[in-house]
Design an enzyme around this catalytic site. Structure first.
Site, short mmCIF file in Angstrom:
data_model
loop_
_atom_site.label_atom_id
_atom_site.label_comp_id
_atom_site.label_asym_id
_atom_site.label_seq_id
_atom_site.Cartn_x
_atom_site.Cartn_y
_atom_site.Cartn_z
N GLY A 11 -0.36 -0.83 0.03
CA GLY A 11 -0.58 -0.20 -1.27
C GLY A 11 -0.38 -1.15 -2.43
N VAL A 12 0.59 -2.03 -2.32
CA VAL A 12 0.85 -2.97 -3.40
C VAL A 12 -0.35 -3.91 -3.59
CG1 VAL A 12 2.05 -4.69 -1.99
CG2 VAL A 12 2.61 -4.46 -4.41
N GLU B 214 -2.79 -4.43 -6.81
CA GLU B 214 -3.13 -5.77 -7.31
C GLU B 214 -4.64 -5.95 -7.41
OE1 GLU B 214 -2.89 -9.57 -8.82
OE2 GLU B 214 -1.28 -8.09 -8.66
N HIS C 288 1.02 -6.01 8.91
CA HIS C 288 0.95 -4.67 8.28
C HIS C 288 -0.25 -3.92 8.80
CE1 HIS C 288 0.80 -1.67 4.97
NE2 HIS C 288 2.08 -1.91 4.90
N ILE D 249 -3.54 -1.95 8.12
CA ILE D 249 -3.76 -1.14 6.92
C ILE D 249 -3.47 -2.02 5.71
CG2 ILE D 249 -2.95 0.84 5.57
CD1 ILE D 249 -2.11 2.14 8.22
#
Length: 147
Positions: A55-56, A60, A46, A52
């Site tokens: 977002g998840v 978290e 990723h 990067i």
């Protein structure tokens, strides 16, 4: 709180423990840091050549940092678990990349009988990168909600 104290109240372990230190926390507010490093497993895919933080995983990390205020609540006892049950108003402003030090700051908006909400912001060098309102539930070791 150093990493050893964090390990006492969070059940997460490598590769899913996403906070490195809690700078300060009381029953209403917290500040924590996450050092983002290139050797974290998510950066292999990723994205290759342009890593990067997903977002998840930002959400978290915010949720894990938020536990710092939950453990300050009178109902909290060692061994209890805090579960993320809702994400609202999440916004990702700019990417978080390896080498960044993520400052996670939040405030408890409300807490009653084991249910709560926190507003969290993630910043790098003072610049807002992500923000969200998170809802959580506090559970006893047996899995029942705290009454």
């Amino acid at each position: 709180m150093d990493i050893y104290e964090i390990l006492r109240f969070l059940p997460h372990r490598y590769p899913f423990l996403l906070i490195d230190r809690v700078l300060e926390a009381d029953e209403r507010r917290f500040r924590a840091i996450k050092n983002v490093t290139f050797n974290e497993p998510q950066f292999q895919g990723h994205f290759p050549g342009h890593p990067i933080m997903p977002g998840v995983l930002l959400i978290e990390a915010m949720a894990q940092a938020s536990v710092a205020v939950v453990v300050q609540q009178p109902e909290f006892k060692p061994g209890m678990l805090v579960f993320l049950v809702g994400v609202e108003e999440a916004r990702f402003r700019r990417p978080v990349v390896p080498g960044d030090t993520l400052l996670l700051e939040g405030e408890l908006l409300g807490y009653r009988r084991g249910l709560g909400r926190v507003r969290v912001e993630a910043r790098v060098e003072g610049e807002l990168r992500a923000e969200a309102t998170l809802s959580f539930v506090l559970r006893s070791e047996s899995g029942g909600r705290v009454a």
